[in-house]
Scaffold this active site. Sequence first.
Site, PDB file in Angstrom:
ATOM      1  N   GLY A  12      15.655  27.806  18.484  1.00 54.62           N
ATOM      2  CA  GLY A  12      15.477  27.242  19.445  1.00 54.62           C
ATOM      3  C   GLY A  12      15.239  27.811  20.612  1.00 54.62           C
ATOM      4  N   HIS A 110       2.151  28.325  17.904  1.00 54.53           N
ATOM      5  CA  HIS A 110       1.864  28.881  16.758  1.00 54.53           C
ATOM      6  C   HIS A 110       1.989  30.675  16.841  1.00 54.53           C
ATOM      7  CE1 HIS A 110       1.075  29.429  12.469  1.00 54.53           C
ATOM      8  NE2 HIS A 110       0.036  30.487  12.861  1.00 54.53           N
ATOM      9  N   ALA A 180       4.819  36.664  24.284  1.00 55.81           N
ATOM     10  CA  ALA A 180       3.983  35.612  24.288  1.00 55.81           C
ATOM     11  C   ALA A 180       4.222  34.336  24.236  1.00 55.81           C
ATOM     12  CB  ALA A 180       2.798  35.924  22.995  1.00 55.81           C
TER      13      ALA A 180
HETATM   14  C1  GAR Z   1       8.400  30.500  16.455  1.00 58.35           C
HETATM   15  O1  GAR Z   1       8.121  31.807  16.446  1.00 58.35           O
HETATM   16  C2  GAR Z   1       7.261  29.613  16.719  1.00 58.35           C
HETATM   17  O2  GAR Z   1       6.279  30.113  16.892  1.00 58.35           O
HETATM   18  C3  GAR Z   1       7.238  29.289  15.051  1.00 58.35           C
HETATM   19  O3  GAR Z   1       8.720  29.104  14.570  1.00 58.35           O
HETATM   20  C4  GAR Z   1       9.662  29.970  15.433  1.00 58.35           C
HETATM   21  C5  GAR Z   1      10.595  29.145  15.838  1.00 58.35           C
HETATM   22  O4  GAR Z   1      11.478  29.960  16.764  1.00 58.35           O
HETATM   23  N1  GAR Z   1       6.388  28.019  14.759  1.00 58.35           N
HETATM   24  C6  GAR Z   1       5.555  28.085  13.681  1.00 58.35           C
HETATM   25  O5  GAR Z   1       5.615  28.999  12.851  1.00 58.35           O
HETATM   26  C7  GAR Z   1       4.838  26.749  13.389  1.00 58.35           C
HETATM   27  N2  GAR Z   1       3.723  26.951  12.475  1.00 58.35           N
HETATM   28  P1  GAR Z   1      12.389  29.268  17.792  1.00 58.35           P
HETATM   29  O6  GAR Z   1      13.287  28.039  16.987  1.00 58.35           O
HETATM   30  O7  GAR Z   1      13.348  30.288  18.043  1.00 58.35           O
HETATM   31  O8  GAR Z   1      11.875  29.041  18.750  1.00 58.35           O
END
Ligand code: GAR
Length: 208
Positions: A12, A110, A180
């Site tokens: 998150g 993404h 980013a």
């Molecule tokens: C992030 O890097 C997001 O871009 C990726 O999952 C991670 C979640 O991190 N999403 C994908 O790969 C979607 N295809 P977070 O829970 O710390 O925000």
Amino acid sequence: MLKILVCVSGGGTNLQAIIDSVNQGAITDTEIVRVISNNKNAYALERAKKAGIPAVCVSPKDYADREQFNEAFLKAVDEAAPDLIVLAGFLVVIPVQLIRRYENRIINIHPSLIPSFCGTGYYGLKVHEGVLARGVKITGATVHFVDEGTDTGPIIMQKAVAVQEDDTPEVLQRRVMEEAEWIILPWCINLIACGKVTVADGKVHISE
Ligand code: GAR
């Protein structure tokens, strides 16, 4: 006031970037009305709780089949009556009924420069593993509207990040987030809250 619902699966950090941006005024005129996680152990749920945001878990594991999960998920979304749904590290395929009902009102972050390293099988660390295996020198992140394909919807914003020689997938993931994702996701939400984002012929226009 733009009412947003944020869907999460894991740590998150993108949710946290949105919460912080709302609190600091970098995202204006926006309220996070609900957080939905498919994973009851997601730390993202803790972040929502700490911020006083109503959060629920809707997990495919708790339903007999995909249809029942989809129904419960749709209900959890509709109850919140969001203007915008933000997929912030949500690693579940969302029901097609939802995509149709909320056309051009669902955005996803993404962790690559779409159309590279995206589509089925490319999520989370796997994206960065693919980047390092191919040896590209530039990667980044993309915010896009969600359509019925996987990572195929209209692109709102992208930001490039340099790959370094000694990167591991974990190190690169962190740099892509810091340089980013945590910047462009809140930025796009604010642009949408300000009414500056329109879609025509599958392309996004951002007005001044
Ligand atoms: C992030 O890097 C997001 O871009 C990726 O999952 C991670 C979640 O991190 N999403 C994908 O790969 C979607 N295809 P977070 O829970 O710390 O925000």
